[in-house]
Design a protein around this motif. Structure first.
Motif, short mmCIF file in Angstrom:
data_model
loop_
_atom_site.label_atom_id
_atom_site.label_comp_id
_atom_site.label_asym_id
_atom_site.label_seq_id
_atom_site.Cartn_x
_atom_site.Cartn_y
_atom_site.Cartn_z
N GLY A 75 0.80 -1.22 0.00
CA GLY A 75 0.00 0.00 0.00
C GLY A 75 0.83 1.27 0.00
N HIS A 76 0.20 2.36 0.39
CA HIS A 76 0.88 3.66 0.42
C HIS A 76 0.26 4.50 1.53
N GLU A 77 0.90 5.61 1.83
CA GLU A 77 0.40 6.49 2.88
C GLU A 77 -0.94 7.09 2.48
N ALA A 78 -1.88 7.02 3.41
CA ALA A 78 -3.20 7.61 3.16
C ALA A 78 -3.10 9.14 3.25
N ARG A 79 -3.95 9.82 2.50
CA ARG A 79 -4.02 11.26 2.64
C ARG A 79 -4.46 11.60 4.05
N ARG A 80 -3.80 12.56 4.66
CA ARG A 80 -4.04 12.88 6.07
C ARG A 80 -5.53 13.09 6.37
N HIS A 81 -6.05 12.32 7.29
CA HIS A 81 -7.44 12.40 7.77
C HIS A 81 -8.48 12.17 6.67
N ALA A 118 -6.35 10.16 14.27
CA ALA A 118 -4.89 10.08 14.15
C ALA A 118 -4.46 9.85 12.71
N HIS A 119 -3.29 10.33 12.38
CA HIS A 119 -2.60 9.98 11.14
C HIS A 119 -1.25 9.37 11.50
N ASP A 120 -0.47 10.07 12.30
CA ASP A 120 0.81 9.57 12.80
C ASP A 120 0.65 9.26 14.28
N ILE A 121 0.56 7.98 14.62
CA ILE A 121 0.28 7.60 15.99
C ILE A 121 1.48 7.77 16.92
N SER A 122 2.65 8.09 16.35
CA SER A 122 3.82 8.32 17.20
C SER A 122 3.83 9.74 17.76
#
Length: 264
Positions: free
Chosen positions: A26-32, A78-82
């Motif tokens: 896959g790939h990074e989802a668009r933020r939110h 969340a987008h980046d859970i860190s």
């Protein structure tokens, strides 16, 4: 030994299919862009997502039954859970409702509702995901998608901090029936993922939604040990009466005693 402890132990010793969740190919989802996504975590600070889930009412998250365990809090928005993003809402789980006919050995009826300790505040980053109609049908060849914070490949040791997504092509039931002859039940499960492509869900994000045309049609359940598609998803339309009945019976004081529950 309690019923719920037994279910947890059984879930840890499954045959060469495995509970699913990692997003592969896959790939990074668009933020939110997927504001319904929920990350299920323990009380440990900055812990990885044990499972995924999705918000279907301000106070209820839908996920997989095999995610039962010490799920103390849900992270929404969340987008980046860190990171501690300003959009995030962290809400404890007050009660879980396991489907009464769930069997860990075969992942049958792999669905669970989580009652949040307080209602989520709906924002641009936190929204509900629609459930299907009772007669909803997802046809072979239709393109749907899954998302999660799991690892991006079987050999990766660390889960992704950012939300990943991947498109999947729905398959005929026989593709999963031939792969999982003792487990797959076409009346209550869906088969997704082109067997010729290394794309799909794997370990780490069980409980996330299979989304088709902005509707949750399935829940990430299980797949092949090394992440080779297709994978199996709980068919949500088969469980609508139980979902609605369970949520309606919760009034803040009374539990639905006809369905197994567990405190967290």
């Amino acid at each position: 030994m309690s019923l719920f402890l037994l279910l947890i132990l059984l879930a840890c010793f499954l045959p060469p299919r495995t509970q699913a969740g990692e997003i592969i190919g896959g790939h990074e989802a668009r933020r939110h862009s997927r504001p319904y996504m929920a990350c299920l975590r323990t009380s440990k600070k900055r812990s990885e997502c044990l499972c995924g889930g999705f918000l279907i009412r301000e106070d209820f998250v839908l996920t997989a039954a095999h995610c039962i365990g010490s799920l103390y809090r849900v992270t929404l928005g969340a987008h980046d859970i860190s990171k501690k993003e300003r959009t995030q809402q962290v809400i404890p789980v007050s009660r879980g409702f396991l489907h009464p006919n769930y069997t860990a050995e075969k992942s049958a009826n792999d669905i669970m509702l989580l009652k949040l300790a307080r209602k989520a505040k709906l924002t641009s980053a936190v929204q509900l995901l629609s459930l299907p109609s009772p007669r909803a049908q997802v046809r072979p060849g239709q393109v749907c998608s899954v998302a999660g914070w799991g690892r991006a490949a079987p050999y990766h040791q660390k889960s992704s901090n950012i939300l990943l997504e991947v498109n999947l092509t729905m398959q005929d039931d026989y593709q999963c029936q031939s792969r999982f002859p003792e487990e797959y039940i076409k009346a209550t499960q869906l088969c997704a993922g082109d067997p010729n492509l290394r794309k799909g869900a794997f370990l780490g994000d069980s409980g996330g939604p299979l989304v088709c045309k902005n509707v949750a049609q399935g829940i990430v359940s299980y797949g092949e040990e090394h992440g080779v598609p297709p994978g199996v998803y709980t068919k949500i339309s088969s469980f609508l009466p139980w979902i609605h009945k369970t949520m309606q019976r919760w009034n803040g004081r009374r539990l639905n005693r006809k369905a197994p529950t567990f405190p967290v």
